[in-house]
Design a protein around this motif. Structure first.
Motif, mmCIF file in Angstrom:
data_model
loop_
_atom_site.group_PDB
_atom_site.id
_atom_site.type_symbol
_atom_site.label_atom_id
_atom_site.label_comp_id
_atom_site.label_asym_id
_atom_site.label_seq_id
_atom_site.Cartn_x
_atom_site.Cartn_y
_atom_site.Cartn_z
ATOM 1 N N ASN A 90 41.128 47.941 51.133
ATOM 2 C CA ASN A 90 40.442 49.242 51.090
ATOM 3 C C ASN A 90 39.788 49.594 52.416
ATOM 4 O O ASN A 90 39.009 50.537 52.505
ATOM 5 C CB ASN A 90 39.400 49.265 49.958
ATOM 6 C CG ASN A 90 38.180 48.403 50.288
ATOM 7 O OD1 ASN A 90 38.206 47.595 51.230
ATOM 8 N ND2 ASN A 90 37.116 48.546 49.511
ATOM 9 N N GLY A 91 40.090 48.806 53.449
ATOM 10 C CA GLY A 91 39.530 49.097 54.777
ATOM 11 C C GLY A 91 38.163 48.485 55.005
ATOM 12 O O GLY A 91 37.608 48.569 56.095
ATOM 13 N N TYR A 92 37.578 47.867 53.932
ATOM 14 C CA TYR A 92 36.323 47.096 54.100
ATOM 15 C C TYR A 92 36.625 45.616 53.923
ATOM 16 O O TYR A 92 36.069 44.765 54.590
ATOM 17 C CB TYR A 92 35.300 47.447 52.995
ATOM 18 C CG TYR A 92 34.573 48.743 53.148
ATOM 19 C CD1 TYR A 92 34.862 49.816 52.315
ATOM 20 C CD2 TYR A 92 33.567 48.890 54.084
ATOM 21 C CE1 TYR A 92 34.169 51.013 52.417
ATOM 22 C CE2 TYR A 92 32.858 50.090 54.205
ATOM 23 C CZ TYR A 92 33.169 51.142 53.360
ATOM 24 O OH TYR A 92 32.483 52.316 53.457
ATOM 25 N N SER A 93 37.466 45.314 52.891
ATOM 26 C CA SER A 93 37.797 43.946 52.512
ATOM 27 C C SER A 93 39.135 44.010 51.780
ATOM 28 O O SER A 93 39.768 45.069 51.741
ATOM 29 C CB SER A 93 36.697 43.405 51.564
ATOM 30 O OG SER A 93 36.997 42.089 51.144
ATOM 31 N N PHE A 94 39.579 42.878 51.189
ATOM 32 C CA PHE A 94 40.696 42.995 50.253
ATOM 33 C C PHE A 94 40.123 42.714 48.869
ATOM 34 O O PHE A 94 39.275 41.830 48.691
ATOM 35 C CB PHE A 94 41.853 42.047 50.609
ATOM 36 C CG PHE A 94 41.565 40.590 50.458
ATOM 37 C CD1 PHE A 94 40.940 39.872 51.476
ATOM 38 C CD2 PHE A 94 41.905 39.915 49.287
ATOM 39 C CE1 PHE A 94 40.675 38.520 51.345
ATOM 40 C CE2 PHE A 94 41.640 38.565 49.143
ATOM 41 C CZ PHE A 94 41.022 37.865 50.175
ATOM 42 N N LEU A 95 40.517 43.543 47.933
ATOM 43 C CA LEU A 95 39.970 43.454 46.577
ATOM 44 C C LEU A 95 41.066 43.105 45.589
ATOM 45 O O LEU A 95 42.188 43.598 45.716
ATOM 46 C CB LEU A 95 39.375 44.794 46.113
ATOM 47 C CG LEU A 95 38.288 45.448 46.940
ATOM 48 C CD1 LEU A 95 38.922 46.381 47.943
ATOM 49 C CD2 LEU A 95 37.346 46.210 46.060
ATOM 50 N N VAL A 96 40.732 42.265 44.594
ATOM 51 C CA VAL A 96 41.614 42.033 43.451
ATOM 52 C C VAL A 96 40.973 42.780 42.288
ATOM 53 O O VAL A 96 39.823 42.503 41.929
ATOM 54 C CB VAL A 96 41.772 40.543 43.132
ATOM 55 C CG1 VAL A 96 42.699 40.348 41.928
ATOM 56 C CG2 VAL A 96 42.309 39.800 44.359
ATOM 57 N N GLU A 97 41.691 43.774 41.764
ATOM 58 C CA GLU A 97 41.122 44.645 40.730
ATOM 59 C C GLU A 97 41.640 44.271 39.350
ATOM 60 O O GLU A 97 42.770 43.776 39.217
ATOM 61 C CB GLU A 97 41.481 46.102 41.043
ATOM 62 C CG GLU A 97 40.783 46.599 42.304
ATOM 63 C CD GLU A 97 40.407 48.050 42.201
ATOM 64 O OE1 GLU A 97 41.323 48.883 42.218
ATOM 65 O OE2 GLU A 97 39.197 48.345 42.092
ATOM 66 N N PHE A 98 40.800 44.510 38.358
ATOM 67 C CA PHE A 98 41.089 44.126 36.981
ATOM 68 C C PHE A 98 41.046 45.337 36.057
ATOM 69 O O PHE A 98 40.350 46.311 36.334
ATOM 70 C CB PHE A 98 40.081 43.059 36.512
ATOM 71 C CG PHE A 98 40.309 41.741 37.181
ATOM 72 C CD1 PHE A 98 39.896 41.534 38.492
ATOM 73 C CD2 PHE A 98 40.986 40.715 36.534
ATOM 74 C CE1 PHE A 98 40.143 40.329 39.140
ATOM 75 C CE2 PHE A 98 41.227 39.499 37.167
ATOM 76 C CZ PHE A 98 40.805 39.316 38.473
ATOM 77 N N ASP A 99 41.790 45.249 34.955
ATOM 78 C CA ASP A 99 41.734 46.284 33.919
ATOM 79 C C ASP A 99 40.397 46.127 33.196
ATOM 80 O O ASP A 99 40.184 45.124 32.490
ATOM 81 C CB ASP A 99 42.903 46.068 32.941
ATOM 82 C CG ASP A 99 42.748 46.905 31.672
ATOM 83 O OD1 ASP A 99 43.490 46.648 30.704
ATOM 84 O OD2 ASP A 99 41.867 47.798 31.652
ATOM 85 N N ASP A 100 39.496 47.078 33.408
ATOM 86 C CA ASP A 100 38.154 46.977 32.794
ATOM 87 C C ASP A 100 38.008 47.987 31.651
ATOM 88 O O ASP A 100 36.921 48.499 31.389
ATOM 89 C CB ASP A 100 37.049 47.180 33.852
ATOM 90 C CG ASP A 100 37.147 48.539 34.535
ATOM 91 O OD1 ASP A 100 36.223 48.882 35.293
ATOM 92 O OD2 ASP A 100 38.142 49.262 34.287
#
Ligand SMILES: NS(=O)(=O)c1ccc(NC(=S)OCCc2ccsc2)cc1
Ligand SMILES: [Zn+2]
Length: 244
Positions: free
Chosen positions: A45-55
């Motif tokens: 995302n240009g700040y970090s790398f994120l692992v996203e979850f179905d919330d």
């Protein structure tokens, strides 16, 4: 300075002075139950790398610890340095770790969405885990192997069947304090739960983080390093510990 919000009284990160933290015998053990099938994708995302979850359900939650009710896992990400001497956001007795993991959860009992929860004092709970240089971390390696595919800002790849509890130390000890997000919108909505014990990762794994870019494909490359916020004043806060 855009990195401080006017009138902020509970900003993060902070230095955790071990001897000033107060043991609270009423703190419960933190219960973590994640469902690996809720894992969606990795994105830069240009700040970090994120692992996203179905919330959209209560399949991956935490409960207990300092929390009044359960919180849903939304994403996890890291902060790291250009070299191993610094990189974490929180410090312990003014010592930096080379990196720090944040597992971001929101209070889906009281609020209808993450976006609403992010504006509330008890809206979010973030587990912080320090990374230190040592043995290779097998669980982290599956993530590291995917990083070349998200090298540039705004790239995303599918990532499934990952259980982030493999990144959390088994030692139950933690510190907790009332704080904020450490990147915009910097809202003072986070109950921080900082694990006392770090996890060990090796040099190659830290170097893999440093191959990521802040910049999009086609822009002049800027390496994604030192993506941690400066320490913020403790002001009128006490850090509690779950251990003596
Ligand atoms: N480093 S941190 O853990 O404090 C942290 C966690 C989440 C966020 N922000 C997120 S997940 O924003 C999602 C998009 C959004 C929606 C409403 S406001 C921001 C920022 C910093
Ligand atoms: Zn973070």
């Amino acid at each position: 300075c855009p990195l401080t919000i006017p009138g902020g009284t509970r900003q993060s990160p902070i230095n955790i002075q071990w001897r000033d933290s107060v043991y609270d015998p009423f703190l419960k053990p933190l219960k973590i139950s994640y469902d690996p099938t809720t894992c969606l994708h990795i994105w830069n995302n240009g700040y970090s790398f994120l692992v996203e979850f179905d919330d959209s359900t209560d399949k991956s939650i935490i409960v207990g610890g300092p929390l009044e009710n359960q919180y849903r896992l939304k994403q996890f990400h890291f902060h790291w340095g250009a070299i191993n001497d610094w990189g974490s956001e929180h410090t312990v007795d003014s010592k930096f770790y080379p990196a720090e993991l944040h597992l971001v959860h929101w209070n889906a009992v009281d609020y209808p969405s993450f976006e609403d929860a992010v504006m509330e004092g008890n809206g979010l709970a973030v587990i912080g885990v320090f990374l230190k240089l040592g043995a290779r971390h097998e669980g982290l390696q599956t993530l590291v192997d995917a990083l070349p595919a998200v090298r540039h800002k705004d790239t995303v790849i599918e990532f499934d069947e990952f259980d982030p509890s493999c990144l959390i130390p088994s030692c139950p000890d933690y510190w907790t304090y009332a704080g904020s997000l450490t990147t915009p919108p910097l809202t003072e909505s986070v109950t921080w739960i900082i694990k006392k014990k770090p996890i060990e990762v090796d040099e190659d794994q830290l170097e893999a983080f440093r191959t990521l870019l802040f910049t999009s494909d086609g822009e002049e490359e800027r390496r994604m390093v030192d993506n941690f916020r400066p320490l913020q004043p403790l002001m009128n806060r006490t850090v509690r510990s779950s251990f003596q």
